[in-house]
Design a protein around this motif. Structure first.
Motif, PDB file in Angstrom:
ATOM      1  N   ALA A   1       0.640  -1.705  -0.233  1.00 41.28           N
ATOM      2  CA  ALA A   1      -0.207  -0.298   0.067  1.00 41.28           C
ATOM      3  C   ALA A   1       0.532   0.819   0.053  1.00 41.28           C
ATOM      4  CB  ALA A   1      -0.641   0.053   0.805  1.00 41.28           C
ATOM      5  N   PRO A   2      -0.478   2.557  -0.825  1.00 39.89           N
ATOM      6  CA  PRO A   2       1.077   3.913  -0.827  1.00 39.89           C
ATOM      7  C   PRO A   2       1.751   4.191   0.797  1.00 39.89           C
ATOM      8  CG  PRO A   2      -0.749   3.640  -1.672  1.00 39.89           C
ATOM      9  CD  PRO A   2      -0.975   2.301  -0.874  1.00 39.89           C
ATOM     10  N   GLU A   3       0.968   3.373   2.173  1.00 35.06           N
ATOM     11  CA  GLU A   3       1.338   4.186   2.457  1.00 35.06           C
ATOM     12  C   GLU A   3       2.465   3.527   3.370  1.00 35.06           C
ATOM     13  OE1 GLU A   3      -2.845   2.234   3.808  1.00 35.06           O
ATOM     14  OE2 GLU A   3      -1.296   3.382   2.488  1.00 35.06           O
ATOM     15  N   ARG A   4       2.776   2.272   3.077  1.00 35.24           N
ATOM     16  CA  ARG A   4       3.400   1.621   3.517  1.00 35.24           C
ATOM     17  C   ARG A   4       5.017   2.130   2.619  1.00 35.24           C
ATOM     18  NH1 ARG A   4       1.315  -4.742   3.815  1.00 35.24           N
ATOM     19  NH2 ARG A   4      -0.181  -4.426   5.271  1.00 35.24           N
ATOM     20  N   ILE A   5       5.681   2.513   1.727  1.00 36.71           N
ATOM     21  CA  ILE A   5       5.843   2.934   0.766  1.00 36.71           C
ATOM     22  C   ILE A   5       6.187   3.964   1.019  1.00 36.71           C
ATOM     23  CG2 ILE A   5       6.642   4.148  -1.832  1.00 36.71           C
ATOM     24  CD1 ILE A   5       4.824   1.605  -3.244  1.00 36.71           C
ATOM     25  N   GLN A   6       5.185   4.544   1.549  1.00 35.54           N
ATOM     26  CA  GLN A   6       5.760   6.865   1.913  1.00 35.54           C
ATOM     27  C   GLN A   6       6.656   6.302   3.621  1.00 35.54           C
ATOM     28  OE1 GLN A   6       2.477   8.861   2.809  1.00 35.54           O
ATOM     29  NE2 GLN A   6       3.371  10.388   3.555  1.00 35.54           N
ATOM     30  N   ALA A   7       6.206   4.995   3.781  1.00 37.50           N
ATOM     31  CA  ALA A   7       6.887   5.068   5.365  1.00 37.50           C
ATOM     32  C   ALA A   7       8.301   4.662   5.107  1.00 37.50           C
ATOM     33  CB  ALA A   7       6.434   3.485   6.452  1.00 37.50           C
ATOM     34  N   VAL A   8       8.386   4.066   4.201  1.00 38.46           N
ATOM     35  CA  VAL A   8      10.126   3.449   3.982  1.00 38.46           C
ATOM     36  C   VAL A   8      10.850   4.773   3.414  1.00 38.46           C
ATOM     37  CG1 VAL A   8      11.160   2.438   2.617  1.00 38.46           C
ATOM     38  CG2 VAL A   8       9.229   0.709   3.802  1.00 38.46           C
ATOM     39  N   VAL A   9       9.717   5.894   2.514  1.00 36.71           N
ATOM     40  CA  VAL A   9      11.009   6.446   2.274  1.00 36.71           C
ATOM     41  C   VAL A   9      11.399   7.635   3.282  1.00 36.71           C
ATOM     42  CG1 VAL A   9      10.574   8.416   0.451  1.00 36.71           C
ATOM     43  CG2 VAL A   9       9.900   6.098  -0.467  1.00 36.71           C
ATOM     44  N   GLU A  10      10.351   7.558   3.772  1.00 36.38           N
ATOM     45  CA  GLU A  10      10.311   8.878   4.801  1.00 36.38           C
ATOM     46  C   GLU A  10      11.548   8.564   5.636  1.00 36.38           C
ATOM     47  OE1 GLU A  10       6.795   9.214   6.800  1.00 36.38           O
ATOM     48  OE2 GLU A  10       6.080  11.042   5.439  1.00 36.38           O
ATOM     49  N   LYS A  11      11.702   7.257   6.318  1.00 34.07           N
ATOM     50  CA  LYS A  11      12.712   6.696   7.208  1.00 34.07           C
ATOM     51  C   LYS A  11      14.540   7.144   6.375  1.00 34.07           C
ATOM     52  CE  LYS A  11      12.488   4.804  10.276  1.00 34.07           C
ATOM     53  NZ  LYS A  11      12.510   5.525  11.589  1.00 34.07           N
ATOM     54  N   ALA A  12      14.148   6.760   4.437  1.00 32.90           N
ATOM     55  CA  ALA A  12      15.333   6.924   3.870  1.00 32.90           C
ATOM     56  C   ALA A  12      16.264   8.115   4.355  1.00 32.90           C
ATOM     57  CB  ALA A  12      14.432   5.860   3.280  1.00 32.90           C
ATOM     58  N   ILE A  13      14.849   9.111   3.783  1.00 27.20           N
ATOM     59  CA  ILE A  13      15.133  10.922   4.070  1.00 27.20           C
ATOM     60  C   ILE A  13      15.868  10.462   5.695  1.00 27.20           C
ATOM     61  CG2 ILE A  13      14.243  12.002   3.685  1.00 27.20           C
ATOM     62  CD1 ILE A  13      12.114  11.957   1.833  1.00 27.20           C
ATOM     63  N   GLU A  14      14.693  10.312   6.329  1.00 31.70           N
ATOM     64  CA  GLU A  14      15.965  10.784   7.896  1.00 31.70           C
ATOM     65  C   GLU A  14      17.259  10.452   8.543  1.00 31.70           C
ATOM     66  OE1 GLU A  14      14.623   9.211  12.569  1.00 31.70           O
ATOM     67  OE2 GLU A  14      13.172   8.669  11.096  1.00 31.70           O
ATOM     68  N   TYR A  15      17.238   8.977   7.387  1.00 33.26           N
ATOM     69  CA  TYR A  15      18.694   8.287   8.019  1.00 33.26           C
ATOM     70  C   TYR A  15      19.760   8.831   6.655  1.00 33.26           C
ATOM     71  CZ  TYR A  15      17.609   6.190  12.276  1.00 33.26           C
ATOM     72  OH  TYR A  15      16.887   5.384  12.709  1.00 33.26           O
ATOM     73  N   HIS A  16      19.149   9.472   5.602  1.00 32.59           N
ATOM     74  CA  HIS A  16      19.681   9.869   4.486  1.00 32.59           C
ATOM     75  C   HIS A  16      20.595   8.672   4.007  1.00 32.59           C
ATOM     76  CE1 HIS A  16      20.195  13.957   5.665  1.00 32.59           C
ATOM     77  NE2 HIS A  16      20.749  14.019   7.149  1.00 32.59           N
ATOM     78  N   VAL A  17      19.642   8.180   3.610  1.00 29.05           N
ATOM     79  CA  VAL A  17      20.167   6.497   3.084  1.00 29.05           C
ATOM     80  C   VAL A  17      19.155   6.589   2.006  1.00 29.05           C
ATOM     81  CG1 VAL A  17      19.273   3.971   2.980  1.00 29.05           C
ATOM     82  CG2 VAL A  17      20.520   5.088   5.504  1.00 29.05           C
ATOM     83  N   PRO A  18      19.587   5.929   0.738  1.00 24.41           N
ATOM     84  CA  PRO A  18      19.570   6.441  -0.917  1.00 24.41           C
ATOM     85  C   PRO A  18      18.926   5.442  -1.272  1.00 24.41           C
ATOM     86  CG  PRO A  18      21.330   5.940  -1.161  1.00 24.41           C
ATOM     87  CD  PRO A  18      21.611   6.172   0.513  1.00 24.41           C
ATOM     88  N   ILE A  19      18.106   4.997  -1.676  1.00 22.08           N
ATOM     89  CA  ILE A  19      16.878   3.716  -2.007  1.00 22.08           C
ATOM     90  C   ILE A  19      17.088   3.117  -3.823  1.00 22.08           C
ATOM     91  CG2 ILE A  19      14.444   3.097  -2.707  1.00 22.08           C
ATOM     92  CD1 ILE A  19      13.414   4.050  -0.186  1.00 22.08           C
ATOM     93  N   ARG A  20      18.060   2.069  -3.837  1.00 20.70           N
ATOM     94  CA  ARG A  20      18.340   1.829  -5.303  1.00 20.70           C
ATOM     95  C   ARG A  20      16.238   0.882  -5.619  1.00 20.70           C
ATOM     96  NH1 ARG A  20      21.061  -3.734  -6.799  1.00 20.70           N
ATOM     97  NH2 ARG A  20      19.981  -4.584  -8.557  1.00 20.70           N
ATOM     98  N   ILE A  21      16.207   1.833  -7.154  1.00 26.03           N
ATOM     99  CA  ILE A  21      14.692   0.840  -7.033  1.00 26.03           C
ATOM    100  C   ILE A  21      15.456   0.130  -8.782  1.00 26.03           C
ATOM    101  CG2 ILE A  21      12.953   1.254  -8.633  1.00 26.03           C
ATOM    102  CD1 ILE A  21      12.609   4.666  -7.409  1.00 26.03           C
ATOM    103  N   GLY A  22      14.673  -1.578  -8.365  1.00 24.91           N
ATOM    104  CA  GLY A  22      15.179  -2.537  -9.108  1.00 24.91           C
ATOM    105  C   GLY A  22      13.840  -2.328 -10.395  1.00 24.91           C
ATOM    106  N   VAL A  23      13.825  -2.717 -10.832  1.00 26.38           N
ATOM    107  CA  VAL A  23      13.302  -3.416 -11.995  1.00 26.38           C
ATOM    108  C   VAL A  23      13.670  -4.842 -12.720  1.00 26.38           C
ATOM    109  CG1 VAL A  23      11.523  -3.453 -13.908  1.00 26.38           C
ATOM    110  CG2 VAL A  23      11.602  -1.222 -12.030  1.00 26.38           C
ATOM    111  N   ASN A  24      12.544  -5.697 -12.441  1.00 30.02           N
ATOM    112  CA  ASN A  24      13.618  -6.983 -13.780  1.00 30.02           C
ATOM    113  C   ASN A  24      12.764  -7.629 -14.178  1.00 30.02           C
ATOM    114  OD1 ASN A  24      14.003  -9.611 -13.594  1.00 30.02           O
ATOM    115  ND2 ASN A  24      15.781  -9.468 -11.946  1.00 30.02           N
ATOM    116  N   SER A  25      13.199  -7.859 -15.850  1.00 27.70           N
ATOM    117  CA  SER A  25      12.187  -8.555 -16.565  1.00 27.70           C
ATOM    118  C   SER A  25      11.500  -9.613 -16.236  1.00 27.70           C
ATOM    119  CB  SER A  25      13.251  -8.758 -18.143  1.00 27.70           C
ATOM    120  OG  SER A  25      13.920 -10.189 -17.377  1.00 27.70           O
ATOM    121  N   GLY A  26      11.386 -10.501 -15.273  1.00 30.64           N
ATOM    122  CA  GLY A  26      11.084 -11.774 -14.763  1.00 30.64           C
ATOM    123  C   GLY A  26       9.728 -10.903 -13.643  1.00 30.64           C
TER     124      GLY A  26
END
Length: 354
Positions: free
Chosen positions: A108-133
């Motif tokens: 759900a969007p609120e779960r993604i938001q929670a992860v992103v906000e934590k990443a911003i708080e800790y200055h941690v980048p996110i790698r977005i991975g997309v796979n053909s499979g």
């Protein structure tokens, strides 16, 4: 070589993108919960030249283990997360320098938001991975199958999802085991975004075929100036991923990789066990931090001439061989002394330059 300009993202103390050199990554295949085994493998990979390491985080025990692992390693650690947003948050809180997620399977969007906000708080980048499979069904239907265009659209959708919550420290990967699809996807992606790109041919296979696929694919991508960090994915000893990545980058002139060994393929004139000698030389030179080209040639007639551009080399004959430098013969000796003579030259190489 022209390099496509991207923004720069910090992964721990390693810059990715911008003017930073292309960094080399790998992924552990130990159970992350086994701290001792994981630390041992990471340090072995770091010694070989790995600059960023990724670990699977399948459960909360693995997420908590990151804290202790981080105390015992000296390179940034990326937490690989699937499905459970709570693992991503825990990994960040326990010291992960980057997390790898696919926002599409986090929920759900609120779960993604929670992860992103934590990443911003800790200055941690996110790698977005997309796979053909795992390309979304609606994109498979839209493009009539799994295509480079579909992979790019999927990646851009995921970027938009995390951007809307304020994250700008993003690294993107689009992976496929299909070499040509992967090349095309990165060619398209670099036209659509200025985020740094993590490149690799996923599930490339065992060492033999995997090295070939990765070399062809990464070579074609990197030669166009695309890519900021790389992983060679091989089914085999993890150190081979690092060795192969270093050789690919060195062959393209993108970074130095220590001593380069060149050797002839042998022919009917060869009267020395060249294959064994070449393997011995390759193992020997791995011990030296020198920017040299060393030749191992099978014929004393053509050896020094064909390899005149080498800094140092040996050429075999019938039970004997030559040691040469810059195409000039230094001395002749029995075959079983060639390796030792080469080692002696390397041991004193820097002294000769003073």
């Amino acid at each position: 070589m022209y390099r496509n300009k991207t923004r720069q993202v910090m992964v721990g103390n390693v810059p990715v993108g911008g003017d930073a050199p292309i960094s080399i990554q790998s992924m552990t295949n130990t159970r992350t919960q086994d701290v001792a085994a994981t630390v041992k493998q990471i340090n072995e990979l770091a010694a070989a030249g790995c600059e960023i390491i990724r670990c699977a985080v399948p459960d909360m025990e693995a997420a908590r283990a990151i804290s202790e692992i981080k105390k015992q390693i000296n390179i940034p650690l990326v937490a690989d997360i699937h499905f459970d947003y709570r693992l991503a948050i825990a990994a960040i809180e326990n010291g992960a320098d980057k997390i790898r997620i696919n926002p599409g399977n986090i929920g759900a969007p609120e779960r993604i938001q929670a992860v992103v906000e934590k990443a911003i708080e800790y200055h941690v980048p996110i790698r977005i991975g997309v796979n053909s499979g795992s390309l979304e069904k609606h994109l498979v239907q839209k493009y009539g199958g799994v295509t480079a265009e579909g992979l790019v659209e999927s990646a851009l959708d995921k970027i938009h999802i995390v951007e809307q919550y304020g994250l700008k420290d993003i690294i993107v990967s689009i992976k496929s085991s299909d070499v040509m699809m992967c090349i095309r996807a990165y060619e398209l992606m670099v036209q659509k975004t200025d985020y740094p790109l993590h490149v690799g041919i996923t599930e490339s296979g065992p060492l033999g075929g995997g090295i070939i696929k990765s070399s062809v694919g990464l070579g074609a991508i990197l030669y166009q100036g695309i890519g900021n960090t790389v992983r060679v994915s091989l089914t085999g000893e993890r150190v081979e991923e690092i060795n192969t990545a270093k050789k690919i980058l060195a062959a393209l002139g993108l970074r130095k990789a220590g001593i380069e060994v060149i050797s002839c393929p042998t022919c009917g004139r060869t009267q020395i066990d060249l294959i064994t000698l070449a393997n011995q030389v390759e193992k020997l030179v791995a011990q030296y931090d020198l920017d040299l080209r060393v030749a191992v040639m099978g014929c004393v007639v053509n050896g020094p001439g064909e390899a005149r551009e080498a800094d140092l080399g040996v050429a075999g004959g019938c039970g004997e061989g030559l040691l040469f430098k810059k195409g000039k013969i230094l001395r002749k000796m029995p075959e079983d002394q060639l390796l030792a003579a080469l080692k002696d030259e390397l041991d004193h190489w820097e002294e000769e330059r003073i």
